[in-house]
Enzyme design. Structure first.
Site, PDB file in Angstrom:
ATOM      1  N   ASP A   1      -6.127  12.503  27.167  1.00  0.00           N
ATOM      2  CA  ASP A   1      -6.266  13.475  26.068  1.00  0.00           C
ATOM      3  C   ASP A   1      -6.002  14.892  26.588  1.00  0.00           C
ATOM      4  O   ASP A   1      -5.351  15.702  25.926  1.00  0.00           O
ATOM      5  CB  ASP A   1      -7.676  13.393  25.474  1.00  0.00           C
ATOM      6  CG  ASP A   1      -8.034  11.967  25.101  1.00  0.00           C
ATOM      7  OD1 ASP A   1      -7.545  11.483  24.080  1.00  0.00           O
ATOM      8  OD2 ASP A   1      -8.777  11.325  25.867  1.00  0.00           O
TER       9      ASP A   1
ATOM     10  N   HIS B   1     -13.267   9.474  23.899  1.00  0.00           N
ATOM     11  CA  HIS B   1     -11.827   9.169  23.883  1.00  0.00           C
ATOM     12  C   HIS B   1     -11.540   8.421  22.582  1.00  0.00           C
ATOM     13  O   HIS B   1     -11.517   7.190  22.534  1.00  0.00           O
ATOM     14  CB  HIS B   1     -11.452   8.326  25.106  1.00  0.00           C
ATOM     15  CG  HIS B   1     -10.012   7.871  25.075  1.00  0.00           C
ATOM     16  ND1 HIS B   1      -8.956   8.732  25.054  1.00  0.00           N
ATOM     17  CD2 HIS B   1      -9.477   6.634  25.034  1.00  0.00           C
ATOM     18  CE1 HIS B   1      -7.827   8.064  25.002  1.00  0.00           C
ATOM     19  NE2 HIS B   1      -8.117   6.782  24.981  1.00  0.00           N
TER      20      HIS B   1
HETATM   21  N1  NAI Z   1      -8.800   5.436  28.252  1.00  0.00           N
HETATM   22  C1  NAI Z   1      -7.524   5.592  27.937  1.00  0.00           C
HETATM   23  O1  NAI Z   1      -7.031   6.732  27.854  1.00  0.00           O
HETATM   24  C2  NAI Z   1      -6.640   4.408  27.683  1.00  0.00           C
HETATM   25  C3  NAI Z   1      -7.168   3.140  27.653  1.00  0.00           C
HETATM   26  N2  NAI Z   1      -6.381   2.052  27.410  1.00  0.00           N
HETATM   27  C4  NAI Z   1      -7.038   0.738  27.412  1.00  0.00           C
HETATM   28  O2  NAI Z   1      -6.792   0.081  28.642  1.00  0.00           O
HETATM   29  C5  NAI Z   1      -6.991  -1.328  28.465  1.00  0.00           C
HETATM   30  C6  NAI Z   1      -5.867  -2.117  29.132  1.00  0.00           C
HETATM   31  O3  NAI Z   1      -4.652  -1.855  28.505  1.00  0.00           O
HETATM   32  P1  NAI Z   1      -3.295  -2.606  28.892  1.00  0.00           P
HETATM   33  O4  NAI Z   1      -3.110  -2.649  30.359  1.00  0.00           O
HETATM   34  O5  NAI Z   1      -2.251  -2.025  28.046  1.00  0.00           O
HETATM   35  O6  NAI Z   1      -3.631  -4.065  28.353  1.00  0.00           O
HETATM   36  P2  NAI Z   1      -2.931  -5.472  28.765  1.00  0.00           P
HETATM   37  O7  NAI Z   1      -3.344  -6.457  27.722  1.00  0.00           O
HETATM   38  O8  NAI Z   1      -1.495  -5.285  29.075  1.00  0.00           O
HETATM   39  O9  NAI Z   1      -3.655  -5.817  30.140  1.00  0.00           O
HETATM   40  C7  NAI Z   1      -5.013  -6.078  30.209  1.00  0.00           C
HETATM   41  C8  NAI Z   1      -5.223  -6.980  31.402  1.00  0.00           C
HETATM   42  O10 NAI Z   1      -6.639  -7.113  31.549  1.00  0.00           O
HETATM   43  C9  NAI Z   1      -6.869  -8.468  31.847  1.00  0.00           C
HETATM   44  N3  NAI Z   1      -8.271  -8.778  31.545  1.00  0.00           N
HETATM   45  C10 NAI Z   1      -8.833  -9.049  30.345  1.00  0.00           C
HETATM   46  N4  NAI Z   1     -10.133  -9.319  30.495  1.00  0.00           N
HETATM   47  C11 NAI Z   1     -10.408  -9.173  31.808  1.00  0.00           C
HETATM   48  C12 NAI Z   1     -11.565  -9.338  32.583  1.00  0.00           C
HETATM   49  N5  NAI Z   1     -12.725  -9.711  32.053  1.00  0.00           N
HETATM   50  N6  NAI Z   1     -11.484  -9.118  33.926  1.00  0.00           N
HETATM   51  C13 NAI Z   1     -10.314  -8.762  34.482  1.00  0.00           C
HETATM   52  N7  NAI Z   1      -9.172  -8.624  33.812  1.00  0.00           N
HETATM   53  C14 NAI Z   1      -9.224  -8.820  32.476  1.00  0.00           C
HETATM   54  C15 NAI Z   1      -5.862  -9.244  31.022  1.00  0.00           C
HETATM   55  O11 NAI Z   1      -5.671 -10.558  31.535  1.00  0.00           O
HETATM   56  C16 NAI Z   1      -4.632  -8.375  31.225  1.00  0.00           C
HETATM   57  O12 NAI Z   1      -3.907  -8.729  32.392  1.00  0.00           O
HETATM   58  C17 NAI Z   1      -7.104  -1.546  26.947  1.00  0.00           C
HETATM   59  O13 NAI Z   1      -8.486  -1.655  26.607  1.00  0.00           O
HETATM   60  C18 NAI Z   1      -6.531  -0.248  26.387  1.00  0.00           C
HETATM   61  O14 NAI Z   1      -7.039   0.027  25.090  1.00  0.00           O
HETATM   62  C19 NAI Z   1      -5.039   2.181  27.216  1.00  0.00           C
HETATM   63  C20 NAI Z   1      -4.453   3.417  27.246  1.00  0.00           C
HETATM   64  C21 NAI Z   1      -5.216   4.636  27.454  1.00  0.00           C
HETATM   65  O1  OAA Z   2      -4.747   4.275  21.679  1.00  0.00           O
HETATM   66  C1  OAA Z   2      -5.010   3.261  22.353  1.00  0.00           C
HETATM   67  O2  OAA Z   2      -5.538   2.234  21.913  1.00  0.00           O
HETATM   68  C2  OAA Z   2      -4.727   3.357  23.821  1.00  0.00           C
HETATM   69  C3  OAA Z   2      -5.335   4.619  24.251  1.00  0.00           C
HETATM   70  O3  OAA Z   2      -6.525   4.707  24.457  1.00  0.00           O
HETATM   71  C4  OAA Z   2      -4.514   5.819  24.221  1.00  0.00           C
HETATM   72  O4  OAA Z   2      -3.284   5.742  24.224  1.00  0.00           O
HETATM   73  O5  OAA Z   2      -5.106   6.889  24.197  1.00  0.00           O
END
Ligand code: NAI
Ligand code: OAA
Length: 330
Positions: A164, A192
């Site tokens: 952000d 967030h």
């Molecule tokens: N805080 C922020 O600014 C942001 C947060 N996110 C969040 O990050 C997270 C991951 O996003 P992506 O990598 O795009 O998702 P993705 O679906 O591509 O990857 C998630 C991975 O986590 C694994 N996983 C699921 N449960 C698990 C567990 N209990 N233990 C270990 N691994 C586990 C899955 O098998 C997968 O490989 C989502 O919750 C997304 O909303 C995404 C973008 C920004």
């Molecule tokens: O928007 C979502 O779900 C992933 C995220 O947290 C971001 O891009 O800020």
């Protein structure tokens, strides 16, 4: 003599953020170009094959700083003696969902991993929760870690507001036509989520007040805040998937500055409140922080003016609601 390797645990290592993150950690962009690392990669059993492929690619980069790596589906193994833990693994949202819609499903992950961190990680472990809703997931991990053994202090559980913060900088840079590198002391308060409050009242660009350069409260309320707050949804809409490379980049920024220092500048970190600004103690809230000697400090004494008060109150109310929603898990 080369430094002792630091252990970096990454969860969700086979996911899309993991793929944008691991190579940069292994190349030294997070902890320094002279700091060897050992990667301890956690993912679900069904993702282990894909994780093997990612590790093959890491091998093929022949990174001089990559001193070792393991893959596991056991959080106790992944967090063993970890100096840093990036908790990425969780379900991402799809179109039409808010991040808090993920709470019930993802919360359980963070009770298990919080306990494993409490029992296994280095007592100085620095933890960044990326998996959404990241503030409340960090709160869950912090609480369960304390219950499970308390090796790691509560203040080391942080959540990612840096994306952000970076989004806000880039929007401001476009608005006033000055490079991102000219900005200092920007911050984002709260959750967030679209309720976060990106606040440029104290920001400067080459020493000039950004608020004065913008001088447009209507743009602030009607364009800037909604654009930054809803940027994640806009990325999902455009890409069909949630942001990954920019999220990984923000995670690197957060950890690098925490470990190596922010050189007096403010960085936004979601950290357990110490009661500053009337935010209840323990709630994981985005604050302006300065990092030095491997520690962060919340910037104190800023005025929350009449324009800002309702925004801070709104994001706080949302976090309190999320906390109430997970009370029975803790
Ligand atoms: N805080 C922020 O600014 C942001 C947060 N996110 C969040 O990050 C997270 C991951 O996003 P992506 O990598 O795009 O998702 P993705 O679906 O591509 O990857 C998630 C991975 O986590 C694994 N996983 C699921 N449960 C698990 C567990 N209990 N233990 C270990 N691994 C586990 C899955 O098998 C997968 O490989 C989502 O919750 C997304 O909303 C995404 C973008 C920004
Ligand atoms: O928007 C979502 O779900 C992933 C995220 O947290 C971001 O891009 O800020």
């Amino acid at each position: 003599m080369s430094k002792t390797p630091l252990r970096v645990a990454v969860t969700g290592a086979a996911g899309q953020i993991g793929y944008a993150l691991l190579f940069r950690i292994a190349s030294g962009e997070m902890l320094g170009k002279d700091q060897p690392v050992i990667l301890q990669l956690l993912d679900l059993p069904q993702a282990q094959k894909a994780l093997t492929g990612v590790m093959m690619e890491l091998d093929d980069c022949a990174f001089p700083l990559l001193a070792g790596m393991i893959a596991t589906d056991d959080p106790n193994v992944a967090f063993k003696d970890a100096d840093f833990a990036l908790l990425v693994g969780a379900r991402p949202r799809g179109p039409g969902m808010e991040r808090k819609d993920l709470l019930t499903e993802n919360a359980k992950i963070f009770t298990v991993q919080g306990a494993a961190i409490g029992q296994n990680a280095s007592p100085n472990c620095k933890i960044l929760v990326v998996g959404n809703p990241c503030n409340t997931n960090a709160y869950i991990a912090m609480k369960t870690a304390a219950k499970a053994g308390g090796r790691v202090p509560a203040k080391n559980f942080t959540a990612m507001l840096r994306l952000d913060h970076n989004r806000a900088l880039s929007q401001l840079s476009a608005k006033i036509g000055r490079p991102v590198s000219s900005f200092k002391t920007m911050t984002v308060w709260g959750n967030h989520s679209p309720t976060m409050y990106a606040d440029y009242r104290f920001a400067t660009s080459n020493g000039d007040s950004v608020a004065k350069l913008v001088n447009d409260q209507e743009w602030n309320a009607k364009t800037f805040l909604p654009t930054v707050g809803k940027r994640g949804a806009a990325i999902i809409e455009a890409r069909g998937l949630s942001s990954a490379a920019s999220a990984a980049n923000a995670a690197i920024d957060h950890m690098r500055d925490w470990h190596l220092g922010s050189n007096g500048d403010w960085v936004t970190m979601g950290v357990p409140s110490d009661g500053s600004y009337g935010i209840p103690e323990g709630l994981v809230f985005g604050f302006p922080c300065i990092c030095e000697n491997g520690e962060y400090t919340i910037v104190k004494g800023l005025e929350i003016d009449e324009f800002s008060k309702p925004y801070v109150a709104k994001t706080l109310a949302e976090l309190e609601e999320e906390r109430a929603g997970v009370a029975d898990l803790l």
